[in-house]
Enzyme design. Sequence first.
Site, PDB file in Angstrom:
ATOM      1  N   ASP A 188      -6.064  -9.251   5.660  1.00 25.31           N
ATOM      2  CA  ASP A 188      -7.146  -9.851   6.428  1.00 25.31           C
ATOM      3  C   ASP A 188      -8.473  -9.410   5.825  1.00 25.31           C
ATOM      4  OD1 ASP A 188      -7.519  -7.258   7.288  1.00 25.31           O
ATOM      5  OD2 ASP A 188      -6.968  -7.633   9.377  1.00 25.31           O
ATOM      6  N   HIS A 217       0.854  -1.192   0.000  1.00 27.04           N
ATOM      7  CA  HIS A 217       0.000   0.000   0.000  1.00 27.04           C
ATOM      8  C   HIS A 217       0.885   1.236   0.000  1.00 27.04           C
ATOM      9  CE1 HIS A 217      -3.599   2.380   0.640  1.00 27.04           C
ATOM     10  NE2 HIS A 217      -2.920   3.093   1.518  1.00 27.04           N
TER      11      HIS A 217
END
Length: 207
Positions: free
Chosen positions: A147, A110
């Site tokens: 997740d 990211h």
Amino acid sequence: MLKVAVLVSGGGTNLQAILDSIENGVITNAEVSLVVSNKRGAYALERAASKKIPSAVLVPKEFASREAFGEELIHLLDETEIDLVVLAGYLVILPENFVKHFYGRMINIHPSLIPSHCGAGYYGLKVHESVLARGNKVTGATVHFVDEGTDSGPIILQKAVEVSEDDTPETLQKRVMEQAEWKILPQAIDMIANDKIKIEGNIVKTK
């Protein structure tokens, strides 16, 4: 040998950084065994072809449901005996069944220092636009396990990059890629390939 699948949506610059890092020995004990895109015209597929790496295109909207898309993705990766899934500019909201199946075996890059400028809606240039709008002096990139949340999984590595006063979203994006993303993503893959880290709760610890 760790078998890696790289999931991409566009040009594949992070894929190229991974391939280069395997060639020059920054990543050891790993190989890219499969490249998967959600777009047929993605240049990343040409990068895979030039290295004779198998590739596939799965377009989410062509499936009856997100769950069906996830099942096909799981089947494809399991059939190739993939050990690690790397999301490298993969602009798809992943189905829950896929995330659960590969938990602890899937990482994402990211382009910010999580928890800043991340979450729903923060991708690509939008991240860098947000950094500049906020007046941040420092930004960077984060590699984390995936997740069921958005950019919320255990953090593996982060690297900071200074923001210049004359930066545009485009110049900042380029510098974050060159100075952070292309360095810490290969580093994280190498750490996983050589069993150097483990997840404890929501924390990544080195062995």
